[in-house]
Design a protein around this motif. Sequence first.
Motif, PDB file in Angstrom:
ATOM      1  N   LEU A  43       2.160  -4.549  -2.974  1.00 39.93           N
ATOM      2  CA  LEU A  43       2.395  -2.925  -2.180  1.00 39.93           C
ATOM      3  C   LEU A  43       2.979  -2.980  -1.669  1.00 39.93           C
ATOM      4  O   LEU A  43       2.943  -2.117  -0.900  1.00 39.93           O
ATOM      5  N   ILE A  44       2.825  -3.940  -0.708  1.00 38.12           N
ATOM      6  CA  ILE A  44       3.187  -4.108   0.967  1.00 38.12           C
ATOM      7  C   ILE A  44       4.806  -3.155   1.007  1.00 38.12           C
ATOM      8  O   ILE A  44       5.854  -1.594   1.694  1.00 38.12           O
ATOM      9  N   ASP A  45       5.776  -3.544  -0.129  1.00 34.24           N
ATOM     10  CA  ASP A  45       7.045  -2.913  -0.877  1.00 34.24           C
ATOM     11  C   ASP A  45       6.826  -1.492  -1.637  1.00 34.24           C
ATOM     12  O   ASP A  45       8.157  -0.398  -0.496  1.00 34.24           O
ATOM     13  N   ARG A  46       5.881  -1.295  -2.288  1.00 34.88           N
ATOM     14  CA  ARG A  46       5.936  -0.503  -2.484  1.00 34.88           C
ATOM     15  C   ARG A  46       5.352   0.980  -1.903  1.00 34.88           C
ATOM     16  O   ARG A  46       5.503   1.912  -2.041  1.00 34.88           O
ATOM     17  N   LEU A  47       4.352   0.831  -1.291  1.00 36.54           N
ATOM     18  CA  LEU A  47       3.831   1.624  -0.006  1.00 36.54           C
ATOM     19  C   LEU A  47       4.407   1.748   1.816  1.00 36.54           C
ATOM     20  O   LEU A  47       4.091   2.562   2.028  1.00 36.54           O
TER      21      LEU A  47
END
Length: 148
Positions: A43-47
Amino acid sequence: MRRRLEDQEFSLRVYPGALAEGTIYCPVSARKNTTAAEAIECLIDRLRLERTKCYVLAEVKEFGGEEWILNPGDCPVQRMMLWPRSALENRSGLGSGDDYRFLLREKNLDGSIHYGGSLQMWLRVTEERRRMVERGFLPQPAGSDPPS
């Protein structure tokens, strides 16, 4: 040849709320043994969230209900498999399927959860956004990575 259950991919819908304005939910592919920490990393990467901050996954079983914070080693897919069948089948967000969800939360230095404003306000905005998507006024959340 049947794939083993451990290898089966599931889609976790994680609602980031105020952490990612304009994103209703972010789908994350996970297996039965994928941990909350691994899902958060994705999620950190995607967002494109700040890596200096600490994040947790929270499970909510009723809309606006109590949140249960998952430990880093907990497996969200295993939690999701305990949800009623109706919650898993009704993934369009129409009706009871929307009562069960995962939320992404920021954790403060003292260990408390940072909600970024009123929780009820966040829930109301999220619900209004979801209704607008259903009516076609806002685009559906993208299932792919955002463009670089």
